[in-house]
Each structure stands twice: as structure tokens, then as C-alpha cells.
Design a protein around this motif. Structure first.
Motif, mmCIF file in Angstrom:
data_model
loop_
_atom_site.group_PDB
_atom_site.id
_atom_site.type_symbol
_atom_site.label_atom_id
_atom_site.label_comp_id
_atom_site.label_asym_id
_atom_site.label_seq_id
_atom_site.Cartn_x
_atom_site.Cartn_y
_atom_site.Cartn_z
ATOM 1 N N HIS A 132 0.817 -1.213 0.000
ATOM 2 C CA HIS A 132 0.000 0.000 0.000
ATOM 3 C C HIS A 132 0.852 1.266 0.000
ATOM 4 N N ALA A 165 -6.280 3.626 4.698
ATOM 5 C CA ALA A 165 -5.836 4.082 3.372
ATOM 6 C C ALA A 165 -5.729 5.601 3.358
ATOM 7 N N GLY A 169 -2.025 6.309 3.856
ATOM 8 C CA GLY A 169 -1.809 6.775 2.487
ATOM 9 C C GLY A 169 -1.254 8.196 2.483
ATOM 10 N N THR A 320 -5.796 6.787 -4.131
ATOM 11 C CA THR A 320 -6.184 5.423 -4.543
ATOM 12 C C THR A 320 -5.286 4.920 -5.676
ATOM 13 N N SER A 325 -3.866 0.411 -9.204
ATOM 14 C CA SER A 325 -4.318 0.463 -7.812
ATOM 15 C C SER A 325 -3.634 -0.534 -6.885
ATOM 16 N N GLN B 161 -5.317 -1.708 0.007
ATOM 17 C CA GLN B 161 -4.679 -0.428 0.323
ATOM 18 C C GLN B 161 -4.705 -0.177 1.835
ATOM 19 N N THR B 320 -9.083 -3.818 -4.598
ATOM 20 C CA THR B 320 -8.698 -2.431 -4.887
ATOM 21 C C THR B 320 -9.600 -1.828 -5.964
ATOM 22 N N SER B 325 -11.041 2.979 -9.068
ATOM 23 C CA SER B 325 -10.583 2.804 -7.697
ATOM 24 C C SER B 325 -11.245 3.725 -6.675
#
Lengths: 500, 500
Positions: A132, A165, A169, A320, A325, B161, B320, B325
Motif C-alpha cells: 500500500h 488508506a 496513504g 487510490t 491500484s 490499500q 482495490t 478505484s
């Protein structure tokens, strides 16, 4: 990070296999490599990230009583195995390439050397975390590169694939070069800058746009970025913003970090017109920030069109990694030995696809830099214990097209080993740097790439070669396996013959 | 679910706006709608999901002392506002469409009626949770549909993710119709089936494939799915699997839930050949399970090629939603009133793009079903308080191409209101069903779609119309806004004129 205890966040087959090993006891120690095969977005590199979370996960590995109860309820596991899980913790070694490092396909990003059962359990979570964050860090570095020095803000939280995420992320996006995130939790947890001004709803909650702008300017005179597209950018938003900036100037308020944000419409046209209007009113230094489904390709195109944008907010497509992805990292067994053996026995996984044949053995990764430019010449996957004297000539070759060779002259290159120890006998021996430190590392790392490897499309692929020793081992193993298979096949045909 | 307290998982601008409202006190109550504009993968519908996690989030909303300390450290917020946050909790109303329901663009999936500051804070987390799970549930339903009755297993954890994307994504995938997941944590938290057998590393940890298979069969005789592609599917894997099945049969072990899994190569060819070999050996009822970068399009193609696969494992592309996405849900202010007002004042956000003009007012959604087929005729977005008597004729029309009209005859249709109360005055009044119950709901919901709306490509789009009252309100507001804007523009031009 997720649930306080995510030990059960593993695939069921890891546990059924573990019970299999438990019931057929071995004292096997294995080497697993986590690596990937193709650079995200068909780019020329990746940025590895997520190690700090892997460390947290490994440190916290344990089965709570209710985890055991749940596993028992599945009627798959026997009491002795469940009892073993109750005392489970990680006792192995882990090596990894530090976060923020530029990496290439087929290199072990993480190497786990541990008793088979332990190495097996951690596969899904380790891959999940590395996959990720490496994906998002890489994507962020591409977006940042396209913006040619303008700041990129990450603000994809609302579109991210779940809370982690959004939060992890954003962490990865900052590693990849974003100057900050809108996500306050990421700011708190990882000490990275958080930014943001107001939304359309702010404007809509006032009787009119001008009042909304004035109120905002009064509250935040030092960070007065006004969102100008709630009604009409050029007819309403920009004129009202200019009026407020004029009022601030007239009142003697120093104008710093001020400007506008455009969140929809034709960003090239609108930004140029807005700049002209701002400039004519004496606000040529205003920030013109843009957002609206941006990615590296669109930013690149807007730059080419001469859009007057100097600050970018990137959401969905970054957080994303839309269009690409998943990072695609895998975790493959590379070697095995009994506890008291000195040497590992290399293992290989064959495949119809040559690219998918794994690299066997207990390995490490060396990076070769040009001494004159500081740029990467090539990476060399080698066996643990090999060393290379940079004062000597070194001939490297492509492991598939073996006739492609290069000789690096002694004295012209330097060598760096990429994998560093992270766990030793189950204890963490590595200290994760702060995210803003990793961002600096990453920036320096990206500078070791030629511009040709950073191109958004059809970049030059950096060479990742195998040492002679590793290449020979792989070839030999490959031949042995093929032979073994043929024998097995013949044996199976014979047996089928007999039954008829 | 993520971090125990994710209250700070919000965008900074929500907090700067909140302080703005705090400093300019109003007692405004607002209506916000969460809705989306385009069906995932350009499909004909979406499945809404994620509500249970929204409920958990809203219930737990509070700022911990260290959250306040962190916010103070940003030097953006004043003490009185931080003091207010210390006592913050949600006091509003929330309505939502239950999880597993088929939904369409522009319909409010969640409606929040709350004091402005509260409604504002929750935007990012609410959208994050609904966007993520609705995306994955929708994608799962497409994959399940393509498999025409075969079971689909979710096993994307390692490519998801982040941890939540793996765990909550698997939850959503099961809502969308997957028969289970490999993620044990999802099994524990949401009481859904977990499945899995073994990996290539299992095979590689034994001296040979046959020994690995035999050991596995002995351990798990009731779920003996053997992975046959570690070395060579047809020359080694399948013959060895057959040998083990023969041994089981010879030993009088009942063969149930047994078979093979193919994880690479040409799945159409290999499955047909493997089936032939199994069938000839008397194992024609064996499960042939396939995995390897599958999605709905590939499964559809394999079905068309007559692949002999009857069980599918889907990872990366589902978890994902590769290629699409993000769900793209937004959260827009629709109406506002002072606390003691009886009526809401509708609000609209204009846009250059007609499709992006929001629907104003405090609204609800009605679904109209054909009484004869049970299928959806159309959805109708209406104002709160409107009702429709299904015994009377009802003429509905496309809100953009208004000449497109249909009259539903009284007695031929039934009406159902989709939004249900979830919070009232800050208290939860809704009980989330178990995930496997939601899966059943979802299956029934999908049966209310015509096959033409479930097509993977170019599906029929179900009508989502506006009630007459809502349409008129929108039109009027639109005209008022345009007029106001023109006046503002003229005023701004006059003022600019004066300054010259």
C-alpha cells in the motif's frame, strides 16, 4: 494504524499451513523475500514505504484469548496447536530497504529469516503494509515531479479505500514528496504539515460569497486562500476575492500566503484569466491553487498549456492510485535449512513465465553508483556474504538477455548495500526516522536517478542484475528442477500404466 | 475498524471552518446529502455499504485531551474553540439507505441534519467509509454476476490499500455476494465464512510435491484443495493430485469438498485439460478452483471459452477495484434553517456542468416497483413530507431531458421509501444487521434489477427522477441564483469602475 491487535489479519491458509507444520514438526528456518515485478504506472522506479508499520505489527504479534476462541470455533484447529498460538511471538530476523529508498523490480525489499511457521503467518500483513504505502509514495513522487517545483497537497481522505488508506496513504504521500496533507490524524500521528482552508459549504452558509470571503479573511488573515468556484469563478469568485484582498490591503493587513483556489472547470483557462485579473489589481503574487481530479498526467498537461497555477491539491487519483491500484508485491520462499545446518538450501519456484521464476538463496542487494555523477549505474542482487571491491573492474550482465554486458571500471563506481537489519532474534534493532526525515531521504534518492528514468511514460529501466554466483546457482537449480519434474512425470506415467 | 479514536481523521478545513462558525455564532441547522454521480465501472447500479462503520464512528466521536493538545500546537485555533471541542459530540439526525441496497446516482445515500459545525466535521470520515465499502460491494456483485452461480472467494488482503481496506473491504465483498474471505480478522469481526488451503511455499517446504499433497490430504481430508501449479500443472501437479485422491479413495476416505487450485498460466486450457485428467481417473466431481489476476471481465471471458472452473478466488482487482478505484461520493449542503425556524431554506451549488448542480432541499428517496415483475420502474427523489398514492397514476420525467415522460398506472406499482432513520438527536435508533443478513438483502435487491441493468458493459440506466415539487424548487432556485450572481457581478463592476 488499524485495530489494536491485527494478528488475525492474515489469510486462513497461513494458519492451516502452520497447523500442518506444527503437526509435522520440523525445525526448519526459511528465507522469504518480499519483492515486486513491475514498477507502478509502468514507470522507471518505485519508492519503498510502510516499514514503520511493519515493525509495529511484528512487535505486537500475539493471539488474544478471544482470537483463540474464534479460531477454535472454526473447527479446523486442534487444541495443541491453539495452545501453541497462545504463546506465539516472532523470534526471527528481518532485513529491509529503508523507507524512501528508490527501488526496482525483483529486489528483495524485505527479507524474513525465521522459523517456517512464523515467516508464514506474517505474509499477508507485511505485504499489505508495504504494497500500500510503496504504491502511494511512488505515485506521489510522480505527481510531485510533474508539478516541477510547485507544492503538492494530499487531500484524498474522503475517497481513500477506508480509514487506514486515508491516514497511512497520506503518510506515504508525504514520503513521496507532498508538502502536506489535509488529514489531521496523519498530522498528529506522523508529525507532518496539515493544510486546508474552506469548502463550498462555507460559502453557502453565508447570505452571499462576499460576506463568506470577508469573514474568512478576518479569521485567517495569514492563510487566506479563497475558494472561488461556488457560483462562477470569473464573474463572482475572483472579483469578490480581489475586493477582499483590496480591503485587507487598505486596512494595512500584510498579505502573505493569500490567494484563491479553483476546484472545477477549465483549470488552464480559468487560472490564466484569474491571474490576469489578480495581477491587474496588484495581486500578481497571489497563490493560485487548483484541485479537481488531478493526477501527474493532467498536471503535466496543464503545465504545458501555461496554466497560471502554483499550488496543487491532489485527492482521489493519488490516494487510490487510480489506474494502477496495487503495487503487486509478492512474498516468496527463497531458501530453507534445518536449525542446526550452517548453509541454506536454495529454493526456486518455476513458472511458465520466465519473469516469474523466483531468485533462490539467502540474498542481499547492492547498488552501484557512478562516482562522477552520483547516479545509479545498476543494482546487483547477490548472495548474502558476497562483497564487491569498487577498486576492481566489475562486469555485470542482464540475467535474461545475458549477452547484454557492461563493465564498470575499478575506481569509477561506489557500492552500497541496501538491506539493513530491522529485527534480530525477534528484537527490533532499527529505529524508524520521522516521516519528514524520510521525505528528505526520498528526495535525495530520486536525485540518484537519471531524468530518463523519471519520465512519466516509457522511462529508461535501471538495470537489476544478478551476481555471477547467484546466476549460476539459479541456473543449476533450474536444471535440477526440470530434471526432477521429468522423472516425477515418468514415475507418475509408469504408475498410471501399472493401474491399467 | 481503525484507530480506536478517529475523530481527528477529518480534513483540516473542517476544523478551520468550525472555528469560523464558532466565532460567528449561528444556531443554524443544516441538511447535507452524501450521494454519488456515476456508477462504478460505468455499470447500471451501485450497492451501498459501510453504514455500520459510520454508526460506530459517529457514536465514538470525541476529542481526547491529546487531540486538543495537538490542535493547539498548530497555532490556528483559539482556546475558547478548543474548549468547545473538548465537550463535542454529535447531536443531530442521520437518515441512510440500508446496506446492501441497490442505489443509483444522485440519490442521497446518507442525509445528515445537524448543527452546521457537527455536520461539517464528519464529512471526510463518513464519505471515506461509504465510498470505500460501496465501491467494493458493487465490484463484488459484478464479479459474482460474471461467475453465473459459481462461488467467489475474496482473497485480496495482501494487495489491499492498508489494513482497513483488507478487513473492511472483505466485509463489503461479502455483502456484494462473495461466499467468503481469506481474511481471518474479517471472519472474526463480522462473522463471515473464512476459507483457504495452502500456498506454493507449502509445496516448496517439502522434499517434493507428492509428499506435500499427501501431508495436506491427511491433515484436511474434508477440504482437500491441492495447489497444482508450483512446478508444472499438467505434468506434475494434476497427476500428483490424482494420485493422492486415489490413495484417499483406496483408504475409504469419503471425498468431499476436494479438488485442485490453479493459480497461473492459461486458465481456460489448463482447467479443461485438468478436468479431463481428473474425470478419466474418476474424479469428475472435483472442485477446480482458479485464481490469478481475475476480475469480472476475465471470468466472463473464461466462461465463454468453456473453462472447466467451478470456483474462483479473486484478489487484487476486487479488493482495490482496479480500473475504477474510487466511488466518488460527495457530501453537499442542501438546506439550512435557524434552529427555531419551521422550514428549511433550500440551498444549491451551481456548476458549469449541469450534472454537477446539486438537488436542493430536505429530501427523501422513493423507489417505484412494478407490481407484476417486482422489478424497479424508477426512483423518485422528492421533498421530505411528500407522499405518493400507488393507487393513483403517476407521471415521472427525466430531470434533464424533461420531454422524456412515463406514466405509471395507479394499481400497477408499489412505493417504498429508501432512507431510514439511523440517528435521532444524536442517539442511534438503528440496529445494523449481521453481514450475512445484509448479503441476503443484497441478493434480493439485485433481483429487482432487470438483467439489462446488470450487464457489465453499456447497461440500461435506471431512471432517477425528481418529484414535481422538487423540480420546481430547483428551477426557481437556479433562476434566483443566476439573477443574484448577475447583480453581484454588476455591483462588483460598478465598484471597480468607481476605484478607477
Amino acid at each position: 494504524m488499524s485495530n489494536p491487535n491485527i494478528t488475525l489479519m492474515t489469510d486462513l491458509y497461513e494458519l492451516t499451513m502452520m497447523q500442518g507444520y506444527y503437526k509435522n514438526p520440523t525445525d526448519q528456518i526459511v528465507v522469504f523475500d518480499a519483492f515486486y515485478r513491475v514498477n507502478p504506472c509502468d514507470g522507471g522506479y518505485a519508492i519503498c514505504a510502510g516499514l514503520e508499520q511493519v515493525i509495529d505489527y511484528i512487535r505486537d504479534l500475539h493471539f488474544d484469548p478471544d482470537d483463540i476462541d474464534y479460531l477454535r470455533s472454526l473447527h479446523l484447529f486442534e487444541d495443541d496447536f491453539l495452545e501453541y498460538l497462545r504463546g506465539f511471538h516472532f523470534t526471527g530476523d528481518i532485513y529491509a530497504i529503508p523507507e524512501g529508498t528508490v527501488v526496482f523490480p525483483r529486489e528483495p525489499l524485505v527479507k524474513v529469516i525465521a522459523p517456517l511457521m512464523e515467516a508464514q503467518l506474517i505474509e499477508p500483513a507485511l505485504l499489505n503494509l508495504i504494497n500500500h504505502q510503496s504504491l502511494i509514495a511512488t505515485r506521489a513522487s510522480r505527481v510531485v515531479h510533474a508539478a516541477k517545483g510547485d507544492g503538492i497537497m494530499e487531500f484524498g481522505l474522503r475517497r481513500a479505500q477506508g480509514p487506514d488508506a486515508g491516514t497511512l496513504g497520506a503518510r506515504a504521500a508525504v514520503i513521496g514528496g507532498c508538502i502536506g496533507t489535509s488529514n489531521v490524524l496523519t498530522g498528529k500521528l506522523f508529525h507532518v504539515p496539515v493544510k486546508g482552508t474552506h469548502a463550498h459549504s462555507w460559502i453557502m452558509s453565508f447570505p452571499d460569497e462576499l460576506t463568506a470571503f470577508r469573514t474568512y479573511a478576518k479569521l485567517y488573515p495569514n492563510a487566506c486562500i479563497l475558494l472561488v468556484d461556488t457560483y462562477d469563478v470569473l464573474k463572482s469568485g475572483v472579483p469578490n476575492a480581489i475586493r477582499v484582498f483590496q480591503e485587507m490591503r487598505d486596512a494595512g493587513i500584510p498579505l502573505k500566503g493569500y490567494g484563491i483556489r479553483i476546484d472545477s472547470g477549465d483549470l488552464a483557462y480559468l487560472s490564466k484569466m484569474a491571474y490576469r485579473m489578480l495581477d491587474e489589481a496588484g495581486f500578481g503574487d497571489a497563490i493560485i491553487s487548483a484541485s479537481s481530479d488531478l493526477d501527474e498526467y493532467l498536471i503535466n498537461s496543464l503545465k504545458e498549456q501555461g496554466a497560471k497555477i502554483n499550488s496543487w491539491g491532489v485527492g482521489t487519483n493519488l490516494i487510490t492510485s487510480n489506474g494502477w491500484s496495487a503495487f503487486g508485491g509478492v512474498y516468496k520462499m527463497a531458501a530453507i535449512k534445518n536449525k542446526n545446518d550452517r548453509e541454506f538450501t536454495p529454493k526456486i519456484k518455476l513458472s511458465e513465465n520466465t519473469e516469474k521464476v523466483t531468485n533462490p538463496g539467502n540474498k542481499t542487494v547492492f547498488r552501484l553508483y557512478s562516482k562522477t555523477t552520483g547516479k545509479i549505474k545498476a543494482d546487483l542482487i547477490a548472495l548474502e556474504g558476497e562483497s564487491f571491491d569498487p577498486e576492481k573492474d566489475l562486469t555485470i550482465f542482464d540475467p535474461i538477455s545475458t549477452w547484454k554486458k557492461t563493465t564498470l571500471r575499478g575506481g569509477s563506481y561506489s557500492v552500497r548495500e541496501l538491506l539493513v537489519p530491522v529485527f534480530k532474534n525477534g528484537l527490533c534493532v532499527y529505529h524508524s526516522p520521522e516521516v519528514m526525515e524520510i521525505q528528505k531521504v526520498c528526495k535525495r534518492e530520486l536525485d540518484t536517478l537519471w531524468e530518463e528514468s523519471r519520465r512519466l511514460m516509457n522511462p529508461h529501466q535501471v538495470y537489476v542484475d544478478l551476481s555471477d554466483k547467484l546466476y549460476d546457482m539459479k541456473k543449476q537449480l533450474f536444471e535440477e528442477m526440470s530434471l526432477k519434474e521429468q522423472q516425477a512425470h515418468r514415475a507418475s506415467e509408469d504408475s498410471a500404466e501399472k493401474q491399467k
